[in-house]
Design a protein around this motif. Structure first.
Motif, PDB file in Angstrom:
ATOM      1  N   TRP A 135       0.834  -1.200   0.000  1.00 18.37           N
ATOM      2  CA  TRP A 135       0.000   0.000   0.000  1.00 18.37           C
ATOM      3  C   TRP A 135       0.868   1.248   0.000  1.00 18.37           C
ATOM      4  N   ILE A 136       1.919   1.240   0.833  1.00 15.92           N
ATOM      5  CA  ILE A 136       2.795   2.394   0.938  1.00 15.92           C
ATOM      6  C   ILE A 136       3.474   2.700  -0.389  1.00 15.92           C
ATOM      7  N   ILE A 137       3.992   1.660  -1.043  1.00 20.67           N
ATOM      8  CA  ILE A 137       4.774   1.921  -2.255  1.00 20.67           C
ATOM      9  C   ILE A 137       3.917   2.353  -3.428  1.00 20.67           C
ATOM     10  N   THR A 138       2.591   2.269  -3.303  1.00 22.57           N
ATOM     11  CA  THR A 138       1.747   2.809  -4.364  1.00 22.57           C
ATOM     12  C   THR A 138       1.767   4.334  -4.343  1.00 22.57           C
ATOM     13  N   TRP A 139       2.231   4.916  -3.246  1.00 19.73           N
ATOM     14  CA  TRP A 139       2.375   6.363  -3.200  1.00 19.73           C
ATOM     15  C   TRP A 139       3.616   6.744  -4.005  1.00 19.73           C
ATOM     16  N   LYS A 140       3.422   7.468  -5.080  1.00 19.04           N
ATOM     17  CA  LYS A 140       4.521   7.797  -5.977  1.00 19.04           C
ATOM     18  C   LYS A 140       5.620   8.599  -5.276  1.00 19.04           C
ATOM     19  N   ILE A 141       5.265   9.285  -4.189  1.00 15.81           N
ATOM     20  CA  ILE A 141       6.258  10.086  -3.480  1.00 15.81           C
ATOM     21  C   ILE A 141       7.405   9.234  -2.967  1.00 15.81           C
ATOM     22  N   PHE A 142       7.133   7.937  -2.678  1.00 14.97           N
ATOM     23  CA  PHE A 142       8.184   7.069  -2.164  1.00 14.97           C
ATOM     24  C   PHE A 142       9.200   6.712  -3.252  1.00 14.97           C
ATOM     25  N   ASN A 143       8.844   6.960  -4.519  1.00  8.94           N
ATOM     26  CA  ASN A 143       9.813   6.760  -5.592  1.00  8.94           C
ATOM     27  C   ASN A 143      10.962   7.765  -5.505  1.00  8.94           C
ATOM     28  N   LEU A 144      10.739   8.845  -4.753  1.00 12.97           N
ATOM     29  CA  LEU A 144      11.770   9.857  -4.592  1.00 12.97           C
ATOM     30  C   LEU A 144      12.843   9.437  -3.597  1.00 12.97           C
ATOM     31  N   LEU A 145      12.544   8.433  -2.782  1.00 16.94           N
ATOM     32  CA  LEU A 145      13.525   7.974  -1.812  1.00 16.94           C
ATOM     33  C   LEU A 145      14.693   7.289  -2.503  1.00 16.94           C
ATOM     34  N   PRO A 146      15.930   7.557  -2.065  1.00 14.63           N
ATOM     35  CA  PRO A 146      17.075   6.791  -2.583  1.00 14.63           C
ATOM     36  C   PRO A 146      16.895   5.310  -2.262  1.00 14.63           C
ATOM     37  N   ASP A 147      17.541   4.454  -3.028  1.00 17.05           N
ATOM     38  CA  ASP A 147      17.370   3.008  -2.859  1.00 17.05           C
ATOM     39  C   ASP A 147      17.669   2.554  -1.429  1.00 17.05           C
ATOM     40  N   LYS A 148      18.756   3.053  -0.850  1.00 12.00           N
ATOM     41  CA  LYS A 148      19.131   2.608   0.496  1.00 12.00           C
ATOM     42  C   LYS A 148      18.056   2.966   1.519  1.00 12.00           C
ATOM     43  N   ALA A 149      17.559   4.188   1.485  1.00 13.11           N
ATOM     44  CA  ALA A 149      16.532   4.615   2.433  1.00 13.11           C
ATOM     45  C   ALA A 149      15.245   3.824   2.233  1.00 13.11           C
ATOM     46  N   TYR A 150      14.882   3.605   0.971  1.00 10.92           N
ATOM     47  CA  TYR A 150      13.664   2.852   0.676  1.00 10.92           C
ATOM     48  C   TYR A 150      13.758   1.423   1.199  1.00 10.92           C
ATOM     49  N   LEU A 151      14.903   0.765   0.949  1.00  9.97           N
ATOM     50  CA  LEU A 151      15.064  -0.620   1.382  1.00  9.97           C
ATOM     51  C   LEU A 151      15.058  -0.733   2.903  1.00  9.97           C
ATOM     52  N   LYS A 152      15.654   0.226   3.587  1.00  9.40           N
ATOM     53  CA  LYS A 152      15.635   0.207   5.050  1.00  9.40           C
ATOM     54  C   LYS A 152      14.210   0.345   5.582  1.00  9.40           C
ATOM     55  N   LEU A 153      13.428   1.222   4.962  1.00  6.17           N
ATOM     56  CA  LEU A 153      12.043   1.411   5.375  1.00  6.17           C
ATOM     57  C   LEU A 153      11.224   0.156   5.133  1.00  6.17           C
ATOM     58  N   LYS A 154      11.324  -0.390   3.934  1.00  8.24           N
ATOM     59  CA  LYS A 154      10.520  -1.570   3.591  1.00  8.24           C
ATOM     60  C   LYS A 154      10.939  -2.778   4.426  1.00  8.24           C
ATOM     61  N   TYR A 155      12.239  -2.932   4.668  1.00  8.13           N
ATOM     62  CA  TYR A 155      12.727  -4.065   5.473  1.00  8.13           C
ATOM     63  C   TYR A 155      12.165  -3.985   6.893  1.00  8.13           C
ATOM     64  N   LYS A 156      12.136  -2.788   7.456  1.00  8.56           N
ATOM     65  CA  LYS A 156      11.598  -2.616   8.808  1.00  8.56           C
ATOM     66  C   LYS A 156      10.116  -2.962   8.852  1.00  8.56           C
ATOM     67  N   ILE A 157       9.377  -2.545   7.830  1.00  2.95           N
ATOM     68  CA  ILE A 157       7.936  -2.804   7.786  1.00  2.95           C
ATOM     69  C   ILE A 157       7.651  -4.293   7.648  1.00  2.95           C
ATOM     70  N   ILE A 158       8.332  -4.955   6.725  1.00  2.00           N
ATOM     71  CA  ILE A 158       8.018  -6.358   6.428  1.00  2.00           C
ATOM     72  C   ILE A 158       8.684  -7.321   7.411  1.00  2.00           C
ATOM     73  N   MET A 159       9.972  -7.118   7.659  1.00  4.15           N
ATOM     74  CA  MET A 159      10.722  -8.058   8.478  1.00  4.15           C
ATOM     75  C   MET A 159      10.652  -7.746   9.969  1.00  4.15           C
ATOM     76  N   GLY A 160      10.236  -6.531  10.289  1.00  7.86           N
ATOM     77  CA  GLY A 160      10.084  -6.158  11.703  1.00  7.86           C
ATOM     78  C   GLY A 160      11.398  -5.934  12.419  1.00  7.86           C
ATOM     79  N   LYS A 161      12.460  -5.665  11.676  1.00  6.38           N
ATOM     80  CA  LYS A 161      13.770  -5.444  12.291  1.00  6.38           C
ATOM     81  C   LYS A 161      14.577  -4.472  11.447  1.00  6.38           C
TER      82      LYS A 161
END
Length: 302
Positions: free
Chosen positions: A18-44
């Protein structure tokens, strides 16, 4: 609406989608995006400074292992030439056609059974077992939707970023069961196959099963996302060839998954994958995430 919110709360992956459907998140650099998504999905927290687990190391590879040829290797059409030159064209599933858009497809000239795939992503597959029953309008809608998606943005898998969206048709194939093809997916660490998993029962009422085996065809005591089948599968006839071909294909890569099918006693290569599960699939028990991570030695590339 309440039920949709409740379902998202109980499933972190849905929140992420749901979050990544927001186009604004495409502005995040790859490293920041992966850290955010990893925390959401993996819980760590994602440790990129000193990655230890298999999932962490796949995220690291997305950022620091970006060879130009990777784009060709994940393109389901372009990779065919690479496979033919590397291990031989006899391992290719026969190609029936390639098109830039759906309306170019001449269904009259396709056989009664075939498989349609998009070349630029994962999972965009239409299996036709009886052309007379194919809902062309539904297939058109699905394939046109697939063609509009850039697989890179979902999990920042860099190899997919610049793949040209196209559609290919391949021969429909079955194994000895006459029901489906089993996927044999060998996981190669620094050029050496260390384990594999088999995908089966895709069309059963209980859904897909995934069974892990070591290189001696002994079951491994863990699961990853999907439950195992609970049965000992017969070792494929061409298992040793799968291992040797995987060594050739993965020779110059830190991690590569090589996907094979076996049909009528012959071996076929399905696709090559650099980041299985996009590095967002938990292991059960969790300790195996670290054990597989220990197999993967990382080295930054130019």
């Amino acid at each position: 609406m309440f039920e949709k919110i409740k379902k998202m709360i109980n499933n972190p992956n849905l929140i992420s989608q749901w979050i990544i459907t927001w186009k604004i998140f495409n502005l995040l650099p790859d490293k920041a995006y992966l850290k955010l998504k990893y925390k959401i999905i993996m819980g760590k927290r994602l440790n990129l400074e000193n990655p230890q687990t298999f999932n962490e190391k796949l995220q690291w590879l997305k950022l620091y292992d970006r060879k130009p040829e990777y784009t060709m290797m994940v393109d389901k059409y372009e990779v065919r030439k690479y496979i033919a030159e590397t291990i031989g064209e006899e391992y290719l599933i026969p190609l029936l056609g390639v098109w830039d858009n759906f309306d170019e497809i001449d269904f009259e000239n396709l056989p009664e059974q075939f498989v349609l795939k998009c070349t630029h992503n994962s999972g965009s597959i239409i299996i036709c077992k009886d052309k007379s029953k194919l809902d062309i309008n539904k297939v058109r809608k699905n394939m046109n939707s697939y063609l509009k998606r850039n697989h890179y943005w979902n999990a920042r898998e860099w190899p997919y970023k610049n793949v040209k969206p196209r559609i290919i048709a391949e021969r429909f194939m079955e194994d000895e069961s006459g029901y489906e093809l089993k996927d044999y997916k060998l996981m190669c660490f620094n050029g050496e196959p260390k384990c594999l998993f088999v995908c089966l029962n895709r069309y059963s009422s209980d859904g897909l099963n995934v069974d892990f085996y070591d290189m001696n065809w002994e079951p491994m005591p863990f699961e990853r996302k999907y439950k195992n089948s609970g049965s000992q599968l017969k070792k494929p006839e061409n298992f040793n060839s799968m291992i040797e071909l995987s060594r050739v294909l993965s020779k110059h890569h830190q991690f590569l998954r090589t996907d094979f099918y076996e049909a009528n006693g012959r071996l076929y290569l399905g696709e090559l994958t650099f980041h299985p599960g996009s590095g967002f699939e938990e292991f059960r028990p969790d300790e195996w995430d670290k054990k597989l991570g220990d197999w993967l030695l990382l080295k930054e590339t130019d």
